[in-house]
Design a protein around this motif. Sequence first.
Motif, mmCIF file in Angstrom:
data_model
loop_
_atom_site.group_PDB
_atom_site.id
_atom_site.type_symbol
_atom_site.label_atom_id
_atom_site.label_comp_id
_atom_site.label_asym_id
_atom_site.label_seq_id
_atom_site.Cartn_x
_atom_site.Cartn_y
_atom_site.Cartn_z
ATOM 1 N N ALA A 72 0.833 -1.205 0.000
ATOM 2 C CA ALA A 72 0.000 0.000 0.000
ATOM 3 C C ALA A 72 0.865 1.253 0.000
ATOM 4 O O ALA A 72 1.917 1.302 0.642
ATOM 5 C CB ALA A 72 -0.921 0.003 1.224
ATOM 6 N N SER A 73 0.415 2.282 -0.726
ATOM 7 C CA SER A 73 1.112 3.569 -0.767
ATOM 8 C C SER A 73 0.816 4.356 0.501
ATOM 9 O O SER A 73 -0.065 3.996 1.291
ATOM 10 C CB SER A 73 0.646 4.373 -1.979
ATOM 11 N N ALA A 74 1.542 5.463 0.684
ATOM 12 C CA ALA A 74 1.304 6.331 1.842
ATOM 13 C C ALA A 74 -0.122 6.871 1.823
ATOM 14 O O ALA A 74 -0.757 7.013 2.873
ATOM 15 C CB ALA A 74 2.315 7.477 1.850
ATOM 16 N N PHE A 75 -0.641 7.158 0.624
ATOM 17 C CA PHE A 75 -2.016 7.656 0.509
ATOM 18 C C PHE A 75 -3.011 6.605 0.989
ATOM 19 O O PHE A 75 -3.960 6.914 1.715
ATOM 20 C CB PHE A 75 -2.323 8.040 -0.935
ATOM 21 N N ILE A 76 -2.802 5.349 0.589
ATOM 22 C CA ILE A 76 -3.709 4.263 0.993
ATOM 23 C C ILE A 76 -3.650 4.052 2.497
ATOM 24 O O ILE A 76 -4.680 3.832 3.150
ATOM 25 C CB ILE A 76 -3.345 2.955 0.254
ATOM 26 N N ILE A 77 -2.458 4.140 3.066
ATOM 27 C CA ILE A 77 -2.320 3.990 4.515
ATOM 28 C C ILE A 77 -3.067 5.109 5.236
ATOM 29 O O ILE A 77 -3.765 4.879 6.230
ATOM 30 C CB ILE A 77 -0.830 3.969 4.909
ATOM 31 N N GLY A 78 -2.945 6.340 4.717
ATOM 32 C CA GLY A 78 -3.713 7.451 5.282
ATOM 33 C C GLY A 78 -5.206 7.236 5.121
ATOM 34 O O GLY A 78 -5.998 7.531 6.030
ATOM 35 N N LEU A 79 -5.597 6.699 3.963
ATOM 36 C CA LEU A 79 -7.014 6.431 3.703
ATOM 37 C C LEU A 79 -7.578 5.413 4.693
ATOM 38 O O LEU A 79 -8.729 5.523 5.125
ATOM 39 C CB LEU A 79 -7.189 5.923 2.267
ATOM 40 N N SER A 80 -6.750 4.431 5.066
ATOM 41 C CA SER A 80 -7.224 3.419 6.019
ATOM 42 C C SER A 80 -7.569 4.054 7.368
ATOM 43 O O SER A 80 -8.571 3.677 7.997
ATOM 44 C CB SER A 80 -6.172 2.324 6.205
ATOM 45 N N SER A 81 -6.769 5.023 7.808
ATOM 46 C CA SER A 81 -7.055 5.728 9.065
ATOM 47 C C SER A 81 -8.326 6.568 8.943
ATOM 48 O O SER A 81 -9.116 6.659 9.886
ATOM 49 C CB SER A 81 -5.871 6.620 9.448
#
Length: 393
Positions: A237-246
């Motif tokens: 997962a990209s940094a954006f996807i990780i942020g999206l998960s939060s």
Amino acid sequence: MTVHTQKKQALLPVVVILFWFAQYVYIPYQTPYLLSLQVSETFIGSILGAYGITQLLLRLPIGVMADSVGRHKGFILYGTLAAGIASLIRLLFPNGYEFLIANLLSGMASSMWISFMVMYTGFFPEEEQQKATGRIILSCNLGILLGFLFSSLLYKYFGMDLLCILSMMAGALGTLLAFFLKEEKGKGTFSYASLRSLKVCLNKKLILFSLLALIQQGVQMSTAMSFTTQILKERGASAFIIGLSSIIYMASAVLTSGFSSSQRAVKTGPKVLIPFVFLTLGIYCILVPLTPFIPVLLALQFLPGMATGILFSNLTSEAMKGIPAKMKSTAMGFYQAVYALGITLFPMFTGNLIAGYSHLTAYTILALTSLIGAAVSFGYYCFQKNTSKSFFS
């Protein structure tokens, strides 16, 4: 309900949103920012732990003091002001030691959460406590969600400085609005005689639901708020996807907090909601390390969000049910100190299991812990149903 009471009910949630925004807007990027400053991972662990340790130490004494003086506005003002000052320190002195001091101050600010909750639920009669608790936790979750959204949108382009400035502004505005809060006049001074309120900590029902909250908060802090993001990264997962998960996690918390304050949730009752959501939290812990697909992992983030929105609201209202008003802050301090222990210890325990074994082993143990919460709460309500006198009263 008078217009004056309605205004108090409307203003305090706004202060709560600003307070938790100030406390969380920088959180998603705190660790990578400190790593960029060449702060060691070991010291970063101490910086992160300082936030929980302060709350563990301060929440019960602050609860006793709040019961003694019989007022909450001052504690709320201290909280909002400290949240803003902590980020001022981060802005002016960007290094590991100052972040440690700032996190200690942020932990002190979060210790004042007792007074936010007790003041707001005090606006409502006993039969509406679940609804009131759901509403104030909804405001808390909304503030955190807004913080995550702003940080995800702005950090890449403006860095930590802007996030700290936004935190300071939210703390300052929250402090300004808190000046307009009105409350009944209490005793106003601390008395050592008020230490007698500590006897409420022996209340068996309070102890039970505090321990259940320890499980819920500890499991969530160890998964959705930390190591699940590591699993996402390992899946590519990209940094954006990780942020999206939060963001998905907190959006779910906001939506389900709204449900927990609804008439339907009140009608369903904690006897159904608490065991059921503990069960779903256990299922989440089982599925996350086994799932190879990023979209499925993102969808699963709804489940711990539901635990924050529904489970935590109901555990809190059940813990406070039947507590005399003059001891409520002490009881809330005890409750919050116990679950702060879970926030502090569970991630450490989980991290050691992951390092020594695997994510699957650690998450399986967390799943079993959640299922214990489901079984204990189910057994408690079955006992309540089958006897006229509660063992936990």
